[in-house]
Motif scaffolding. Structure first.
Motif, short mmCIF file in Angstrom:
data_model
loop_
_atom_site.label_atom_id
_atom_site.label_comp_id
_atom_site.label_asym_id
_atom_site.label_seq_id
_atom_site.Cartn_x
_atom_site.Cartn_y
_atom_site.Cartn_z
N LYS A 133 0.67 -1.27 0.17
CA LYS A 133 0.03 -0.13 0.34
C LYS A 133 0.88 0.75 -0.03
N PHE A 152 2.27 1.68 -3.80
CA PHE A 152 1.76 2.05 -4.78
C PHE A 152 0.43 3.45 -4.10
N TYR A 153 0.77 4.01 -3.11
CA TYR A 153 0.62 5.16 -2.06
C TYR A 153 0.18 6.69 -3.24
N LEU A 195 -0.79 6.55 -6.17
CA LEU A 195 -1.72 6.49 -7.28
C LEU A 195 -3.08 6.40 -6.72
N ALA A 196 -2.85 5.91 -5.80
CA ALA A 196 -4.22 4.92 -5.05
C ALA A 196 -4.18 6.43 -4.27
N PRO A 242 -4.91 3.58 -12.25
CA PRO A 242 -4.54 3.27 -10.83
C PRO A 242 -4.96 1.82 -10.50
N GLN A 277 -2.17 -2.12 -10.64
CA GLN A 277 -2.23 -2.31 -9.11
C GLN A 277 -1.77 -3.91 -9.75
N SER A 334 -7.08 1.38 2.60
CA SER A 334 -8.08 1.61 1.58
C SER A 334 -8.95 2.83 2.28
#
Length: 562
Positions: A383, A386-387, A389-390, A442, A446, A540
């Motif tokens: 997480k 990919f922070y 992108l998220a 995004p 993933q 999330s």
């Protein structure tokens, strides 16, 4: 919005398809994507004459006649035990092996560190010669027109040791036939599933002999006990060489004489693979050998490697060494035995992502000591990676939620005029700097990581029997009380509540059904995988709530100033 709706419908349709496919498999029906190898009894011709013939240049390996099979055994299995045969049981700290003096073959292997199942503390039985499983490791000598000692020849055990006392346990068997005396030595090391096998062959005749040594694995084509009916893992033969690398062959292809594998090599290994465990013969590297995969009897298959020992003069001796792996798919230990042996842990086309993930998990476990908390820590790291992108995705969705009333007003204004509605929406997106695909792309990026992690959690033997906390005693099987799947569904519903409500009523209903679909699928999947999704969803939600709240606060500042 049309693109988002299309993506959503694709995800929903694919989820339903997967759910229906798994339900079909669960009820014993063929898979929609091509049936996985079922028990070979259902697909193997009953006529042994259909078995592939051995290479004309290689002497054939003998097999027991089907008529000699013990009553109640698997059809075609070599279950006969002559009256004079004895069983020799030897034990190390990790293995309990049973040898038969008929051929000095390995007829049973128990893995003492691995329980049979979550509710059965008895050791896992990998090799056996029983009514419900025929799976043995054999060696012997063959020669053109000669009756050398084979895996059907009576041997005499010549060593008294039966339990590991120091770091090594040596078991020797001896037999003489056709003018050759064979001393077969098995050497077992403490803490190791790698058995060293040595053949010392002496010519006791008055003529030059030209023997070949074969190393063979025999197995029926049935799925292992405890095989899940909801997801499929490979059970079959594997062949590795430097030329063709890792090759998987199903029992069905062997039975139909459609197996594609390297026949001649001077390196590599042959093995049989099932979920979490494997056996493999690793002949001495650099020596030419012939590989053979064939159906020896209905529902009985052989994977063998035959190595010529050359001409042996009267009174002379020759030796051959090999290694036999009998144990779990321990990637680190297997890679130390032979190149490519660790590839029995097959992560498929996403191996390039899965391997680093597993390496990271192994390192985390060395720090945390618990595979459940390792999964939690790994999820946090993923997480964090990919922070950005998220965050972009959640900011896009937060802005979409802010302009939802204006979007509804546009829809009422233009009614059924789709062209003008789309033009007005695109203008609004440009004005508000909103990317309508910002919430989708995004997630797509993933997806390969999620699939790779799925295979890591599903295929890694380290998960088998690994507890987490409280009611989770085995991360490799489904949650016994379905608590984690229920938590996952709840977190998915909460995520949907945080997202902007789709203007399309049908789309909104689809969004509300998706947690039930995914949650229903997770009821049948390993608890370790569901644990990952629960932690991922929770993180999330926190990230999305934080970003949405931040954007809402910034939007309130101009309003107060005005």
């Amino acid at each position: 919005m049309d693109i988002r709706r299309t993506v959503l419908w694709m995800i929903f349709s694919f989820s339903l398809l997967l759910l229906w496919n798994n339900w079909q498999i669960h009820n014993g029906k063929p898979s929609l994507f091509g049936a996985p190898p079922a028990s070979a009894e259902q697909k193997v011709p009953a006529n042994p004459a259909t078995a592939p013939a051995a290479d004309a240049s290689t002497p054939s390996v003998p097999s027991a006649p089907a008529a000699a099979a013990a009553p109640g055994s698997v059809p075609g299995s070599v279950a006969v035990v002559p009256a004079q045969a004895q069983e020799v049981v030897v034990t190390t700290d990790v293995l309990r092996l049973t040898f038969s003096t008929t051929g000095a073959q390995l007829v049973r292997a128990e893995l003492l560190k691995y329980p049979a199942s979550a509710d059965n503390d008895k050791p896992m039985v990998l090799l056996d010669r029983a009514p419900d499983l025929t799976y043995t490791a054999q060696t012997g000598l063959i020669g053109s027109g000669q009756s050398f000692p084979t895996h059907l020849t009576p041997f005499a055990v010549t060593t008294p040791e039966r339990e590991l006392a120091g770091d090594k346990l040596v078991v020797r068997f001896e037999a003489e036939s056709g003018g050759l005396r064979v001393l077969k030595t098995y050497t077992l090391d403490r803490g190791s599933y790698d058995v060293h096998v040595r053949h010392d062959v002496t010519n006791v005749s008055n003529a030059v002999q030209s023997p070949s040594v074969y190393m063979q694995l025999e197995r029926d084509g049935n799925d292992p006990a405890g095989t899940s009916s909801f997801y499929h893992t490979f059970t079959g033969v594997a062949v590795y060489s430097e030329q063709d690398k890792f090759q998987k062959i199903t029992f069905g292809d062997i039975a139909k004489n459609k197996a594609n594998y390297i026949k001649q090599a001077d390196n590599g290994w042959i093995g049989i693979v099932q979920h979490y465990f494997a056996t493999a013969w690793v002949p001495q590297q650099g020596k030419p050998r012939t590989n053979e995969l064939l159906q020896v009897q209905p529902n009985l298959f052989a994977a063998r490697s035959i190595e010529a020992l050359g001409q042996v003069a009267p009174g002379a001796s020759v030796s051959s060494e090999a290694q036999l792996w009998v144990g779990p798919q321990d990637q680190k230990a297997m890679s130390a035995v032979a190149p490519g042996l660790e590839l029995v842990v097959d992560y498929g086309w996403l191996t390039i992502i899965a391997k680093p993930l597993f390496t990271l998990m192994t390192w985390l476990h060395s720090l945390l000591g618990n595979w459940g908390w390792t999964i939690v820590a790994l999820t946090v790291i993923i997480k964090a990676v990919f922070y950005p992108l998220a965050s972009a995705s959640y900011r896009s969705m937060a802005r979409m939620k802010q302009v939802a009333p204006r979007m509804q007003a546009l829809k009422e204004k233009f009614g059924d005029d789709r062209q003008k509605l789309n033009q007005a929406m695109m203008e609004m997106y440009r004005t508000e700097k909103i990317n309508p695909l910002g919430g989708c792309l995004p997630m797509v990026v993933q997806i390969p990581v999620f699939i790779a992690l799925y295979w890591v959690l599903l295929a890694s033997v380290e998960m088998r029997g690994a507890p987490w906390i409280l009611w989770i005693h085995d991360l490799s099987v489904r949650d016994p009380y379905f608590i984690l799947p229920a938590v996952m569904m709840g977190t998915m519903f909460l995520q949907i509540r945080l997202n902007p409500t789709p203007p399309d009523p049908v789309q909104a209903k689809v969004m509300m059904v998706m947690p039930l679909v995914f949650g229903g699928m997770m009821f049948f999947f390993p608890a370790g995988l569901v644990l990952y999704w629960c932690v991922n969803n929770t993180l999330s939600i926190l990230q999305q709530w934080s970003i949405t709240r931040s954007i809402a606060r910034r939007a309130q500042v101009p309003a107060k100033r005005s």
